[in-house]
Design an enzyme around this catalytic site. Structure first.
Site, PDB file in Angstrom:
ATOM      1  N   ARG A  35     -31.204 -66.484 -54.593  1.00 63.84           N
ATOM      2  CA  ARG A  35     -30.504 -65.554 -55.485  1.00 63.84           C
ATOM      3  C   ARG A  35     -30.602 -65.984 -56.946  1.00 63.84           C
ATOM      4  NH1 ARG A  35     -25.350 -64.119 -51.577  1.00 63.84           N
ATOM      5  NH2 ARG A  35     -26.455 -62.440 -50.501  1.00 63.84           N
ATOM      6  N   LYS A 198     -23.105 -53.621 -33.421  1.00 66.16           N
ATOM      7  CA  LYS A 198     -22.133 -52.569 -33.062  1.00 66.16           C
ATOM      8  C   LYS A 198     -22.432 -51.218 -33.687  1.00 66.16           C
ATOM      9  CE  LYS A 198     -18.366 -55.571 -33.539  1.00 66.16           C
ATOM     10  NZ  LYS A 198     -17.339 -55.536 -34.520  1.00 66.16           N
ATOM     11  N   GLY A 351     -28.469 -57.909 -44.002  1.00 67.04           N
ATOM     12  CA  GLY A 351     -28.687 -59.345 -44.121  1.00 67.04           C
ATOM     13  C   GLY A 351     -29.490 -59.928 -42.975  1.00 67.04           C
ATOM     14  N   GLY A 374     -23.855 -54.982 -47.488  1.00 65.01           N
ATOM     15  CA  GLY A 374     -22.845 -53.920 -47.519  1.00 65.01           C
ATOM     16  C   GLY A 374     -23.163 -52.853 -48.544  1.00 65.01           C
TER      17      GLY A 374
HETATM   18  P1  ADP Z   1     -27.784 -56.523 -40.361  1.00 66.57           P
HETATM   19  O1  ADP Z   1     -27.160 -57.789 -40.941  1.00 66.57           O
HETATM   20  O2  ADP Z   1     -29.265 -56.507 -40.517  1.00 66.57           O
HETATM   21  O3  ADP Z   1     -27.115 -55.285 -40.899  1.00 66.57           O
HETATM   22  P2  ADP Z   1     -26.096 -56.641 -38.017  1.00 66.57           P
HETATM   23  O4  ADP Z   1     -25.252 -57.644 -38.689  1.00 66.57           O
HETATM   24  O5  ADP Z   1     -25.553 -55.290 -37.787  1.00 66.57           O
HETATM   25  O6  ADP Z   1     -27.522 -56.530 -38.786  1.00 66.57           O
HETATM   26  O7  ADP Z   1     -26.510 -57.157 -36.561  1.00 66.57           O
HETATM   27  C1  ADP Z   1     -27.221 -58.329 -36.358  1.00 66.57           C
HETATM   28  C2  ADP Z   1     -26.851 -58.973 -35.062  1.00 66.57           C
HETATM   29  O8  ADP Z   1     -27.014 -58.089 -33.966  1.00 66.57           O
HETATM   30  C3  ADP Z   1     -27.717 -60.164 -34.777  1.00 66.57           C
HETATM   31  O9  ADP Z   1     -26.935 -61.340 -34.835  1.00 66.57           O
HETATM   32  C4  ADP Z   1     -28.259 -59.908 -33.386  1.00 66.57           C
HETATM   33  O10 ADP Z   1     -28.262 -61.071 -32.562  1.00 66.57           O
HETATM   34  C5  ADP Z   1     -27.296 -58.886 -32.847  1.00 66.57           C
HETATM   35  N1  ADP Z   1     -27.869 -58.151 -31.722  1.00 66.57           N
HETATM   36  C6  ADP Z   1     -29.013 -57.451 -31.693  1.00 66.57           C
HETATM   37  N2  ADP Z   1     -29.266 -56.994 -30.451  1.00 66.57           N
HETATM   38  C7  ADP Z   1     -28.256 -57.424 -29.659  1.00 66.57           C
HETATM   39  C8  ADP Z   1     -27.954 -57.293 -28.269  1.00 66.57           C
HETATM   40  N3  ADP Z   1     -28.760 -56.624 -27.451  1.00 66.57           N
HETATM   41  N4  ADP Z   1     -26.826 -57.892 -27.809  1.00 66.57           N
HETATM   42  C9  ADP Z   1     -26.027 -58.567 -28.642  1.00 66.57           C
HETATM   43  N5  ADP Z   1     -26.256 -58.725 -29.954  1.00 66.57           N
HETATM   44  C10 ADP Z   1     -27.356 -58.167 -30.458  1.00 66.57           C
HETATM   45 MG    MG Z   2     -25.295 -58.808 -40.457  1.00 64.33          MG
END
Ligand code: ADP
Ligand code: MG
Length: 394
Positions: A35, A198, A351, A374
Site C-alpha cells: 500500500r 456467504k 481482498g 468493502g
Molecule cells: P473476497 O474477500 O474476495 O470478497 P470472501 O471474503 O467473500 O471473498 O470469501 C473468501 C472466503 O470464502 C475464503 O476464505 C474461502 O476459503 C471461502 N470459501 C470459498 N469456497 C468455500 C467453500 N466451499 N466452503 C467454505 N468456504 C469457502
Molecule cells: Mg474477504
C-alpha cells in the site's frame, strides 16, 4: 467525472492528502508495504509539481485513542526510504497540536510530512466537523487517494472536503475508471463471477450485477445456498440457512431479466475441512449427505473458463473454493487463469480474490485489481461512496 490532481495547480501550495497506509504490522515491523508503494505515484507527482505535502492515514483500529502500537512512525521511515527524502513525523497523540501546526506552516514546496494515525481521534470515524477543520486548516488543497476507506464518511475521507477544494489521486482515479466503466458501459459479453463464503454478504452486489451482466457465474461457499434453493442435497457444506429463500428469488430474478445465471455442474466434496481430507467429484444434484463441497469440479472449470475467456468484461468477487488449501484451490486457479487469458477487461474486487490472484502470480495479467474490498463491493452495488462524492466534479 471527478477532478484529479492533474486538474489543479499545486505549485507552491500546501496540500493535505489522505493515503491508505493501513499496512499489516507484526511486532512493530511492516510485513507488507504494497500500500505504501502503491501510494508513491500520487505523492511523487505532487512533490515534483511543487506542493508542500502533508500526508495522513489510519492504521488498524486504535478506537479513538492514542495507542502507540498503531503509530504511523514505521510508515514514515519506510516512506522516507522510497521517497529518498526526509519525512517530517511528529507523533502527536491528538494528531494535530501546536507543534504540528507550526511544522505544517513551515513546510516548503517539495517537502513532506506525515501526521499521526487519524484514528487516534474519536472524531475521525464520527466525521466530527471540528477535527475535519483542524486537518483542513493545515493546508489549501485536499487530495484523497485512499479508495479502501472511500465508502466511509470519516473526517479525513469526507468531512475535510467541506473546507477545501477536493480532488482524487491516481489510485482513486484508476478505481473509478475501471469499476465505473464496467458498471456503466461494459464491453459485452459482460460476465460476473461471484464466490466467497456467504451469500448474505453479497446480496447487494448480486442484485446489482443481475441488472448489468449477460452471464453470472456462481461458486464458492455461496453456491450451496443456491443448490438448496433448487432442492439439491448439500451435505455438510457451508450453508446460509437464512438466505435460501433469497437465493430462490435471485434465481427467479435472473430468469425474468434473461440473465444466464450458472451454478457449478460438479463439485469437489471432502470428508472434512482439511487439506488432506479424502475427496471426490460429484455432479451438482448428487452430493453425498456426509461430505462437504470445498471447490468447483473440473467440468465447471471448463465451462466457466470458456465463458470467461470469451468475455468482453469480467468482474470477479470471491474465490470459488477454499483456495487457502492447495487441494481445493484448483477451481479458483482455473478462474484466475481464464481471466488472465481473456483479452477483454478483467477486474478483481475483494481482498481474498485479489490475494488468490497474487498468490498464483497472475496479478499483472489483470486489467485492474481493486484495492478496496468493502469499497469496491459498495461501488459495484451502485452505492454512493462518501469519500468519492465529496470530490469536485470536472
Ligand atoms: P473476497 O474477500 O474476495 O470478497 P470472501 O471474503 O467473500 O471473498 O470469501 C473468501 C472466503 O470464502 C475464503 O476464505 C474461502 O476459503 C471461502 N470459501 C470459498 N469456497 C468455500 C467453500 N466451499 N466452503 C467454505 N468456504 C469457502
Ligand atoms: Mg474477504
Amino acid at each position: 467525472m471527478k477532478k484529479t490532481v492533474r486538474d489543479i495547480d499545486v505549485k507552491g501550495k500546501k496540500v493535505i492528502e489522505r493515503c491508505d497506509f493501513n499496512v499489516p504490522m507484526k511486532d512493530g515491523q511492516i510485513t507488507d508495504d504494497t500500500r505504501i508503494r502503491a501510494s508513491l505515484p500520487t505523492i511523487n507527482y505532487l512533490l515534483e509539481n511543487g506542493a508542500a505535502l502533508i500526508l495522513m492515514s489510519h492504521l488498524g483500529r486504535p478506537k479513538g485513542e492514542p495507542k502507540m502500537e498503531f503509530s504511523l512512525g514505521p510508515v514514515a521511515e519506510r516512506l522516507s526510504e522510497y521517497l529518498k527524502r526526509d519525512v517530517v513525523f511528529l507523533s502527536s497523540p491528538t494528531v494535530v497540536d501546536e507543534a504540528v501546526k507550526k511544522a505544517a506552516a513551515d513546510l516548503q514546496p517539495g517537502q513532506v510530512m506525515l501526521l499521526e494515525n487519524v484514528r487516534f481521534r474519536k472524531e475521525e470515524t464520527d466525521n466530527g466537523e471540528g477535527f475535519a477543520k483542524e486537518l483542513a486548516d493545515l493546508a489549501e488543497i485536499y487530495v484523497n487517494d485512499a479508495f479502501g476507506t472511500a465508502h466511509r464518511a470519516h473526517a479525513s475521507t469526507a468531512g475535510i472536503a467541506a473546507f477545501l477544494p477536493a480532488v482524487s489521486g491516481f489510485l482513486i482515479e484508476k478505481e473509478l475508471k475501471f469499476l465505473g466503466e464496467a458498471v456503466e458501459k461494459p464491453e459485452r459479453p459482460f460476465v460476473g463471477i461471484m464466490g466467497g463464503s456467504k451469500v448474505g454478504d453479497k446480496i447487494g452486489v448480486i442484485r446489482s450485477l443481475l441488472e448489468k451482466v449477460d452471464t453470472l457465474l456462481i461458486g464458492g461457499g455461496m453456491m450451496y445456498t443456491f443448490y438448496k434453493a433448487k432442492g439439491w442435497e448439500t451435505g455438510t457444506s457451508i450453508l446460509d440457512q437464512d438466505n435460501i429463500d433469497l437465493a430462490k428469488q435471485l434465481l427467479t430474478e435472473a430468469e425474468e431479466k434473461k440473465v444466464r445465471l450458472l451454478l457449478p455442474e460438479d463439485v469437489v466434496c471432502a470428508d472434512a475441512f482439511e487439506n488432506d481430507a479424502p475427496s471426490d467429484v460429484y455432479p451438482a444434484d448428487a452430493m453425498p449427505k456426509d461430505r462437504m463441497g470445498l471447490d468447483i469440479g473440473p467440468k465447471t472449470c471448463e465451462t466457466y473458463g470458456r465463458i470467461i475467456r470469451e468475455a468482453g468484461t469480467v468482474v470477479w468477487n470471491g474465490p470459488v473454493g477454499v483456495f487457502e488449501m492447495p487441494a481445493f484451490a484448483e477451481g479458483t486457479r482455473k478462474v484466475a487463469e481464464a481471466m488472465a487469458a481473456c483479452p477483454g477487461v478483467t477486474i478483481i474486487g475483494g481482498g481474498d480474490s485479489a490475494a488468490a490472484v497474487t498468490a498464483f502470480g497472475l496479478a499483472d495479467k489483470m486489467s485492474h485489481i481493486s484495492t478496496g474490498g468493502g469499497a469496491s463491493l459498495e461501488f459495484l452495488e451502485g452505492k454512493t461512496l462518501p469519500g468519492v462524492a465529496a470530490l469536485q466534479d470536472k
